[in-house]
Write a protein that holds these residues in place. Structure first.
Motif, PDB file in Angstrom:
ATOM      1  N   GLU A 127       0.835  -1.208   0.000  1.00  0.00           N
ATOM      2  CA  GLU A 127       0.000   0.000   0.000  1.00  0.00           C
ATOM      3  C   GLU A 127       0.867   1.254   0.000  1.00  0.00           C
ATOM      4  OE1 GLU A 127      -3.335   2.396  -0.194  1.00  0.00           O
ATOM      5  OE2 GLU A 127      -3.098   0.237  -0.563  1.00  0.00           O
ATOM      6  N   TYR A 130       2.198   1.584  -3.463  1.00  0.00           N
ATOM      7  CA  TYR A 130       1.170   2.130  -4.361  1.00  0.00           C
ATOM      8  C   TYR A 130       1.093   3.647  -4.247  1.00  0.00           C
ATOM      9  CZ  TYR A 130      -3.394   3.880  -5.702  1.00  0.00           C
ATOM     10  OH  TYR A 130      -4.409   4.652  -6.228  1.00  0.00           O
ATOM     11  N   ARG A 131       1.053   4.145  -3.028  1.00  0.00           N
ATOM     12  CA  ARG A 131       0.926   5.590  -2.825  1.00  0.00           C
ATOM     13  C   ARG A 131       2.152   6.336  -3.345  1.00  0.00           C
ATOM     14  NH1 ARG A 131      -3.287   6.900   0.690  1.00  0.00           N
ATOM     15  NH2 ARG A 131      -4.303   5.072   1.615  1.00  0.00           N
ATOM     16  N   SER A 134       2.137   5.969  -7.288  1.00  0.00           N
ATOM     17  CA  SER A 134       0.993   6.717  -7.817  1.00  0.00           C
ATOM     18  C   SER A 134       1.259   8.217  -7.787  1.00  0.00           C
ATOM     19  CB  SER A 134      -0.265   6.392  -7.003  1.00  0.00           C
ATOM     20  OG  SER A 134      -1.372   7.106  -7.503  1.00  0.00           O
ATOM     21  N   LYS A 135       1.860   8.687  -6.690  1.00  0.00           N
ATOM     22  CA  LYS A 135       2.199  10.111  -6.592  1.00  0.00           C
ATOM     23  C   LYS A 135       3.216  10.498  -7.657  1.00  0.00           C
ATOM     24  CE  LYS A 135       3.613  13.734  -3.378  1.00  0.00           C
ATOM     25  NZ  LYS A 135       4.481  14.402  -4.357  1.00  0.00           N
ATOM     26  N   ARG A 153      -1.260  -1.717  -5.963  1.00  0.00           N
ATOM     27  CA  ARG A 153      -2.557  -1.723  -5.273  1.00  0.00           C
ATOM     28  C   ARG A 153      -3.249  -3.084  -5.431  1.00  0.00           C
ATOM     29  NH1 ARG A 153      -6.555   1.822  -3.681  1.00  0.00           N
ATOM     30  NH2 ARG A 153      -4.894   2.776  -2.442  1.00  0.00           N
TER      31      ARG A 153
END
Length: 292
Positions: A127, A130-131, A134-135, A153
């Motif tokens: 997780e 992913y963050r 993704s950012k 994710r």
């Protein structure tokens, strides 16, 4: 070099290293801990490694400068790589679903309790990954990197489903040994749904679909603030890799000279490029405003 290229490449290396280590950890834990869900999860992570490698290669190719055969650059390689990443997601979901069904039909032992500890750590790591990715995808405007983030994710979701399934198997006891397999089967459906969510914007990018209202409004505002621009008409925006190419029509006084109109167009172009580094080029067509 496209804006954000170095950040995107670093994020890709992060994905490759992380997925490799986690795939090994899941496989070892799944084999010795009697968890077929974890083994399926390891398969998904292994495909993630290859997908991340594709993203890295795609970013490097998309960053190549424009040439005679590619006047708009090589940025369209990004959504094409995204299609391949989606393909990996579909393959991994299919493999997980098949293995889950086979394991549901095959009696086996309840997973070892320590597999829950490993899964909990994996969920947190994936997780966070992913963050982070993704950012970086949002910051660099990279569709391929955003797709890679969704791999993290989906991996987290698969691990969460395995955690729930193993918990049920452990606490409910005999008769629930294959709960983790059902969890893996459910996770495969979620991965397929995520594949569609990733595919949709990439397809729009290849088809030059208009999805950039905010950028269009920004461009029109900048153009209309320039002296000599009566109004703006057509404004077409296409995404190429991590940058945009703009076609803009502006109307000017019909009585001014060609040179004056040319100067206005150059001034507008310079202002647009200055205000948005993600815009690689602006082609401006000057039209006379016959109503003046």
């Amino acid at each position: 070099m496209q804006p954000g290229y170095r950040e995107a490449v670093k994020a890709s290396y992060f994905s490759i290293a992380g997925n490799t280590l986690l795939a090994i950890a899941k496989a070892v834990t799944g084999i010795f801990g009697n968890s077929y869900a974890l083994i399926a999860d390891a398969i998904e992570s292994t495909t993630d490694v290859f997908a991340s490698l594709l993203v890295l290669l795609g970013l490097k190719y998309a960053n190549k400068p424009a040439d005679k055969n590619h006047p708009y650059g090589h940025g369209k390689a990004e959504p094409l790589i995204t299609f391949m990443v989606v393909g990996f997601l579909i393959v991994s979901a299919t493999v997980i679903a098949y293995e889950s069904i086979e394991n549901i039909r095959t009696p086996h032992k309840v997973p070892e309790p320590y597999t829950l500890i490993v899964l909990f750590i994996i969920i947190i790591i994936k997780e966070v990954s992913y963050r982070f990715v993704s950012k970086k995808g949002d910051d660099t405007n990279s569709s391929a990197l955003k797709a890679d983030a969704w791999h993290h994710r989906s991996d987290a979701i698969t691990s969460l489903m395995a955690f729930v399934g193993i918990s049920i198997a452990l606490f409910m006891g005999k008769g629930y040994e294959n709960a983790d397999d059902w969890a893996a089967l459910f996770a495969s459906g979620f991965i397929l749904f995520n594949a569609y969510l990733i595919l949709r914007p990439a397809l729009g990018e290849v088809m030059d679909e208009h999805r950039y209202d905010d950028i269009e409004n920004e461009i029109r505002d900048i153009a209309q603030q320039n002296t000599g621009v009566v109004e703006t008409e057509k404004c077409f925006i296409r995404k190429t890799g991590m940058t945009y190419h703009v076609d803009l029509h502006i109307a000017v006084d019909a009585e001014i000279s060609v040179k004056a109109g040319h100067d206005i167009a150059h001034r507008v172009k310079d202002e647009i490029l200055k205000n948005n580094p993600q815009i690689a080029d602006v082609l401006i067509h000057v039209e006379p405003d016959d109503e003046l």
